[in-house]
Design an enzyme around this catalytic site. Structure first.
Site, mmCIF file in Angstrom:
data_model
loop_
_atom_site.group_PDB
_atom_site.id
_atom_site.type_symbol
_atom_site.label_atom_id
_atom_site.label_comp_id
_atom_site.label_asym_id
_atom_site.label_seq_id
_atom_site.Cartn_x
_atom_site.Cartn_y
_atom_site.Cartn_z
ATOM 1 N N ASP A 164 28.693 50.199 29.466
ATOM 2 C CA ASP A 164 28.509 50.001 28.034
ATOM 3 C C ASP A 164 27.268 50.767 27.605
ATOM 4 O OD1 ASP A 164 26.241 47.565 27.847
ATOM 5 O OD2 ASP A 164 27.583 47.377 29.575
ATOM 6 N N GLU B 54 22.983 36.809 22.480
ATOM 7 C CA GLU B 54 21.984 36.709 23.546
ATOM 8 C C GLU B 54 20.727 35.949 23.151
ATOM 9 O OE1 GLU B 54 21.102 40.448 25.529
ATOM 10 O OE2 GLU B 54 22.805 41.380 24.519
#
Length: 302
Positions: free
Chosen positions: A5, A91
């Protein structure tokens, strides 16, 4: 399947070399919050497309209105072709409660589903276990745990095992992932769960006149979709309120083990029901103010 990613940090990537190195899937950061767009998005996308890599996009979720963040994400990726699920990267708490963060993720995911986009959560093992509640744990998970041979989470479609990987064609370190076929967009769109509690809530709000943003009654289908969430956002019930919505609140409190007093569901939010609301809010990590707003309502619907 091996995957990476990337974001703006990786800049220009030689995707032919990446593919030659054995990478099959590339996830590209598209957006963050309400305004940030990856300045390399188009070039990274076209480069990956040119060598026939499987492509996915992700959005970094912040603490804004989740529908507005979802709308921004889709406005950027709508014209781009994806093979993999659309990922909500969560996150950080950003000072929010677990219930609020989870609600934001759920609303974002439901917005994607209602617009025929197949969602997935990305999070670390620890954050997923400790800072997200059960309301989002039916969504596919892409999980990060660096240095571990396997993540703690047991049900996942992607495992990010390093953030310091070296892949030919990428400048500097890059995240490394193993993906299962579950990361791909399903041929059939995910179907929300029909819930009797939700259906009774929809019937009650129709009865008391709460409407969606377009002034429409809810379809009593037992599904928390975008229109039902619009009505949930309008719920505001305070001390001494009366009526059928209060009765629904009392029924839910009693069903969840919070005693509203000898009168039971009498449709009056008196002192005993107020105490039950506060105890319930405390049990769910909410501010115990006794006001039934959208966050408390979402918890009552579970």
């Amino acid at each position: 399947m091996r995957g990476i990613d990337i974001a703006s940090y990786q800049g220009n990537v030689d995707f032919q070399r990446v593919k030659n190195a054995g990478i099959e899937i590339v996830y590209i950061k598209a957006t963050e919050g309400l305004t940030y767009k990856n300045p390399f998005l188009e070039s990274q996308y076209s480069g990956a497309m040119a060598v026939d890599l499987k492509i996915g996009f992700y959005h970094y979720l912040r603490a804004n209105d989740p529908i507005r963040e979802a709308q921004f994400f889709l406005s950027v990726v709508d014209e781009l072709s994806a093979d993999c699920k659309y990922v909500i990267d969560v996150e950080e708490l950003f000072g929010q409660t677990i219930a609020k963060v989870s609600s934001n993720v759920r609303i974002f995911a439901d917005f994607l589903i209602s617009n025929n986009y197949d969602p997935c959560i990305y999070s670390s093992d620890n954050f997923y276990a400790t800072n997200l509640d059960s309301s989002v744990k039916d969504l596919p998970l892409w999980v990060a745990n660096y240095g571990a041979s396997m993540p703690i989470a047991t049900n996942f479609v992607g495992f990010q095992f390093s953030n310091t990987g070296v892949v030919d064609g990428v400048n500097g370190p890059v995240d490394l992932n193993d993906f299962s076929s579950g990361i791909f967009i399903d041929s059939v769109n995910p179907q929300p769960i029909v819930n009797t509690v939700v259906r009774i809530f929809q019937r009650t709000t129709n009865l008391v006149g709460l409407r969606d943003v377009n002034g429409n009654r809810l379809v009593e289908d037992g599904i928390i979709g975008i229109r039902t969430r619009q009505v949930i956002a309008k719920v505001f019930v305070t001390s001494n309120a009366t009526g059928e919505l209060v009765r629904w609140i009392q029924h839910r409190l009693i069903a969840l083990g919070f005693n509203c007093g000898p009168a039971g569901a009498d449709s009056i939010l008196g002192p005993l029901t107020l105490g039950a609301v506060k105890r319930f809010q405390t049990s769910r990590g909410l501010a115990s103010d006794g006001i039934v707003g959208h966050l408390t309502t979402m918890q009552l619907l579970r």
